[in-house]
Scaffold this motif. Structure first.
Motif, mmCIF file in Angstrom:
data_model
loop_
_atom_site.group_PDB
_atom_site.id
_atom_site.type_symbol
_atom_site.label_atom_id
_atom_site.label_comp_id
_atom_site.label_asym_id
_atom_site.label_seq_id
_atom_site.Cartn_x
_atom_site.Cartn_y
_atom_site.Cartn_z
ATOM 1 N N HIS A 7 0.820 -1.215 0.000
ATOM 2 C CA HIS A 7 0.000 0.000 0.000
ATOM 3 C C HIS A 7 0.853 1.263 0.000
ATOM 4 C CE1 HIS A 7 -3.292 -2.786 1.006
ATOM 5 N NE2 HIS A 7 -4.074 -1.849 0.525
ATOM 6 N N GLY A 8 2.090 1.123 -0.466
ATOM 7 C CA GLY A 8 2.909 2.309 -0.727
ATOM 8 C C GLY A 8 3.859 2.743 0.350
ATOM 9 N N ALA A 9 4.089 1.934 1.369
ATOM 10 C CA ALA A 9 5.063 2.312 2.392
ATOM 11 C C ALA A 9 6.452 2.433 1.772
ATOM 12 C CB ALA A 9 5.079 1.286 3.518
ATOM 13 N N LYS A 10 7.159 3.507 2.085
ATOM 14 C CA LYS A 10 8.498 3.746 1.526
ATOM 15 C C LYS A 10 9.498 2.859 2.266
ATOM 16 C CE LYS A 10 7.423 8.497 0.208
ATOM 17 N NZ LYS A 10 7.724 9.937 0.430
ATOM 18 N N VAL A 11 10.032 1.885 1.547
ATOM 19 C CA VAL A 11 10.875 0.875 2.175
ATOM 20 C C VAL A 11 12.195 1.460 2.675
ATOM 21 C CG1 VAL A 11 12.040 0.137 0.059
ATOM 22 C CG2 VAL A 11 11.684 -1.514 1.916
ATOM 23 N N ASN A 12 12.657 2.567 2.076
ATOM 24 C CA ASN A 12 13.956 3.138 2.456
ATOM 25 C C ASN A 12 13.830 4.424 3.265
ATOM 26 O OD1 ASN A 12 15.665 1.162 1.168
ATOM 27 N ND2 ASN A 12 15.023 2.022 -0.781
ATOM 28 N N ALA A 13 12.646 4.672 3.854
ATOM 29 C CA ALA A 13 12.471 5.860 4.697
ATOM 30 C C ALA A 13 13.374 5.751 5.925
ATOM 31 C CB ALA A 13 11.015 5.978 5.124
ATOM 32 N N GLN A 14 14.058 6.858 6.259
ATOM 33 C CA GLN A 14 14.984 6.865 7.391
ATOM 34 C C GLN A 14 14.390 7.612 8.573
ATOM 35 O OE1 GLN A 14 18.362 8.295 4.646
ATOM 36 N NE2 GLN A 14 19.484 7.115 6.185
ATOM 37 N N ASP A 15 14.662 7.107 9.778
ATOM 38 C CA ASP A 15 14.239 7.829 10.975
ATOM 39 C C ASP A 15 15.280 8.879 11.317
ATOM 40 O OD1 ASP A 15 16.378 6.544 12.186
ATOM 41 O OD2 ASP A 15 15.158 5.155 13.349
ATOM 42 N N TYR A 16 15.153 9.510 12.487
ATOM 43 C CA TYR A 16 16.061 10.605 12.823
ATOM 44 C C TYR A 16 17.483 10.146 13.121
ATOM 45 C CZ TYR A 16 11.969 13.602 12.995
ATOM 46 O OH TYR A 16 10.835 14.310 12.669
ATOM 47 N N LYS A 17 17.672 8.844 13.323
ATOM 48 C CA LYS A 17 19.023 8.295 13.482
ATOM 49 C C LYS A 17 19.579 7.806 12.151
ATOM 50 C CE LYS A 17 18.483 6.744 18.273
ATOM 51 N NZ LYS A 17 18.536 5.580 19.198
ATOM 52 N N GLY A 18 18.771 7.924 11.108
ATOM 53 C CA GLY A 18 19.197 7.469 9.791
ATOM 54 C C GLY A 18 18.918 5.996 9.541
ATOM 55 N N GLN A 19 18.254 5.327 10.478
ATOM 56 C CA GLN A 19 17.963 3.904 10.309
ATOM 57 C C GLN A 19 16.736 3.696 9.429
ATOM 58 O OE1 GLN A 19 17.621 1.823 14.019
ATOM 59 N NE2 GLN A 19 19.767 2.090 14.563
ATOM 60 N N THR A 20 16.762 2.613 8.665
ATOM 61 C CA THR A 20 15.634 2.233 7.820
ATOM 62 C C THR A 20 15.077 0.893 8.322
ATOM 63 O OG1 THR A 20 16.986 0.971 6.267
ATOM 64 C CG2 THR A 20 16.746 3.329 5.837
ATOM 65 N N ALA A 21 14.036 0.441 7.646
ATOM 66 C CA ALA A 21 13.444 -0.850 8.020
ATOM 67 C C ALA A 21 14.444 -1.991 7.866
ATOM 68 C CB ALA A 21 12.200 -1.110 7.162
ATOM 69 N N ILE A 22 15.312 -1.936 6.840
ATOM 70 C CA ILE A 22 16.276 -3.019 6.620
ATOM 71 C C ILE A 22 17.353 -3.026 7.712
ATOM 72 C CG2 ILE A 22 17.828 -1.734 5.102
ATOM 73 C CD1 ILE A 22 16.728 -5.387 4.605
ATOM 74 N N HIS A 23 17.683 -1.861 8.283
ATOM 75 C CA HIS A 23 18.595 -1.823 9.432
ATOM 76 C C HIS A 23 17.988 -2.614 10.589
ATOM 77 C CE1 HIS A 23 20.486 1.758 7.447
ATOM 78 N NE2 HIS A 23 21.571 1.279 8.046
ATOM 79 N N GLU A 24 16.715 -2.324 10.867
ATOM 80 C CA GLU A 24 16.030 -2.988 11.973
ATOM 81 C C GLU A 24 15.906 -4.486 11.716
ATOM 82 O OE1 GLU A 24 15.086 -2.686 15.553
ATOM 83 O OE2 GLU A 24 14.755 -0.725 14.610
ATOM 84 N N ALA A 25 15.577 -4.839 10.471
ATOM 85 C CA ALA A 25 15.416 -6.256 10.124
ATOM 86 C C ALA A 25 16.741 -7.000 10.232
ATOM 87 C CB ALA A 25 14.845 -6.382 8.719
ATOM 88 N N CYS A 26 17.816 -6.387 9.788
ATOM 89 C CA CYS A 26 19.127 -7.039 9.851
ATOM 90 C C CYS A 26 19.580 -7.237 11.290
ATOM 91 C CB CYS A 26 20.163 -6.223 9.077
ATOM 92 S SG CYS A 26 20.037 -6.393 7.283
ATOM 93 N N PHE A 27 19.285 -6.271 12.144
ATOM 94 C CA PHE A 27 19.640 -6.430 13.553
ATOM 95 C C PHE A 27 18.851 -7.581 14.158
ATOM 96 C CE2 PHE A 27 19.161 -5.453 18.106
ATOM 97 C CZ PHE A 27 20.499 -5.400 18.465
ATOM 98 N N GLY A 28 17.583 -7.700 13.780
ATOM 99 C CA GLY A 28 16.758 -8.795 14.281
ATOM 100 C C GLY A 28 17.143 -10.137 13.698
ATOM 101 N N GLY A 29 17.691 -10.139 12.485
ATOM 102 C CA GLY A 29 18.192 -11.372 11.877
ATOM 103 C C GLY A 29 17.123 -12.322 11.383
ATOM 104 N N ARG A 30 15.893 -11.841 11.163
ATOM 105 C CA ARG A 30 14.817 -12.705 10.676
ATOM 106 C C ARG A 30 14.853 -12.742 9.153
ATOM 107 N NH1 ARG A 30 13.832 -15.860 14.852
ATOM 108 N NH2 ARG A 30 13.056 -14.757 16.689
ATOM 109 N N GLU A 31 15.189 -13.906 8.622
ATOM 110 C CA GLU A 31 15.380 -14.054 7.177
ATOM 111 C C GLU A 31 14.122 -13.693 6.389
ATOM 112 O OE1 GLU A 31 16.950 -17.400 3.933
ATOM 113 O OE2 GLU A 31 16.623 -17.935 6.037
#
Length: 411
Positions: A239-263
């Motif tokens: 539904h159009g969520a921007k996959v590379n949107a950064q928060d105020y620390k510069g983190q994106t969803a893929i940063h969070e996912a990689c830290f969690g390690g869920r394939e």
């Protein structure tokens, strides 16, 4: 009836039959309490006293509520805590599910009636001017925020149809969709999105989007709960969520996912063209976040996949610090190999291959296979040969023991 004083009504209206003083007033209030609970409209109409509309709403007595409103009760009168009639109704929404009982049996009918009575009361309130965007005095929670917090799924569409702002923010600057995504409640998310919720709205204090909150929560889950989280993330992305949107620390969803390690989450984000080369304000790449946890490091298959999409390979942050997870002695060989690779410039051909993988992602992988010659496609989508790199870094006398080392990595 003409007996619903609006001026100073907050001091006059009470939420319980026992809150009035003893004496004639208490007896009158008790009589009215019983009439409301019996839904005895005749007695209600004949009673010349302050009408506790909150009582009718709290116990979902539709006929009593309608009678009170038709005779001048103010739906916006607040109790001593600053809550309106609508607020109180949502706080006391029946937590029931018809899935608890077999369809058609007595329990199922009872649960259905309870839900229907509550929904009827809500529709009556909305039809008689209840403010669906009124916020609490002690906080900024709107009725929609309350509905999310207390799991009142059936009310979302009713409130929205009556003008509720689906993008209203609470005291934490979160919209209802932020809350639903953080809870991984797909039904609520679907309803809010269908009613026009902004899937890319960011929390003003953190920059978090619903997507990042959903990824953060889902990354801590496993099994069926992880599957539900992936479904919520997929809903936002489609539904159009921007996959590379950064928060105020510069983190994106893929940063969070990689830290969690869920394939499953990482693969889904890569399918929607997540950029694995975005750096945080502190210079941390998604693969840096992945290597922060030793549990992740042991999954060398997923590590190899991330390396396939990464260039340049940054092994340190802005302070020159290596990821904590890779500092364990058991990962010395892997650590040294990755550091060596990070210092080696990639060939132009290698850069082109990574760009193709990043641009087209897994979503168009098979489509490209039909367009490109087999040799070229195999070259583009070849797996990062981590095992071979490790082997090259070992002395010849130790290369025979590499299989044991690889087994330790893959854990």
């Amino acid at each position: 009836m003409g007996n619903i004083p609006r001026k100073g009504s907050r001091d006059l209206v009470v939420d319980s039959a026992m809150s009035l003083e003893d004496g004639p007033s208490a007896a009158l209030h008790s009589k009215l309490y019983e009439a409301i609970m019996r839904e005895d409209c005749t007695t209600i109409e004949q009673t010349e006293s302050i009408i506790p509309i909150h009582l009718a709403a709290k116990y979902h007595k539709a006929q009593s509520l309608l009678c009170l409103l038709q005779h001048g009760a103010d739906p916006e009168v607040r109790d001593t805590t600053g809550l309106t009639t609508l607020n109180l109704m949502l706080l006391h929404w029946p937590v029931t599910s018809t899935t608890w009982a077999k369809p058609g049996n007595r329990m199922h009918r009872i649960l259905t009636d309870i839900q229907n009575n509550a929904i009827t009361c809500l529709r009556i309130l909305c039809a008689h001017g209840a403010q669906v965007n009124a916020q609490g005095e002690s906080n900024k929670r709107s009725p929609l925020h309350l509905a999310i917090a207390y799991g009142c799924y059936p009310v979302l569409s009713i409130l929205a149809q009556n003008g509720a702002d689906v993008n209203a923010i609470n005291e934490a600057s979160m919209t209802p969709l932020h809350m639903a995504a953080n809870m991984l409640n797909k039904e609520m998310m679907e309803t809010l999105i269908a009613c026009g919720a902004n899937v890319n709205c960011a929390v003003s204090s953190t920059g978090n989007t619903p997507l990042k909150l959903a990824v953060c929560t889902a990354s801590s889950k496993a099994g069926r709960l992880l599957g539900a989280g992936v479904s919520c993330i997929h809903l936002l992305l489609t539904h159009g969520a921007k996959v590379n949107a950064q928060d105020y620390k510069g983190q994106t969803a893929i940063h969070e996912a990689c830290f969690g390690g869920r394939e499953a989450i990482i693969n889904l984000l890569l399918d929607f063209e997540a950029n694995v080369n975005i750096l945080t304000r502190n210079g941390e790449s998604p693969i840096y976040m992945y290597l922060q946890r030793s549990f992740n490091v042991r999954d060398t298959a997923l590590l190899a996949r991330l390396l396939d999409h990464t260039y340049p390979l940054r092994m340190t942050n802005n302070q020159g610090i290596l990821p904590a997870g890779i500092m364990l002695p058991e990962f010395r060989l892997l650590r040294d190999t990755l550091i060596k690779q990070s210092r080696k410039p990639l060939s132009l051909q290698g850069i082109c291959k990574r760009n193709i993988r990043n641009i087209y992602g897994e979503k168009y992988k098979q489509h490209l296979k039909q367009l490109l010659p087999v040799a070229i496609w195999n070259s583009v989508y070849c797996c990062y040969d981590l095992a071979n790199l490790l082997k090259q870094d070992l002395p010849a006398s130790q290369q025979q023991g590499l299989s044991a080392t690889q087994t330790a990595f893959s854990g």
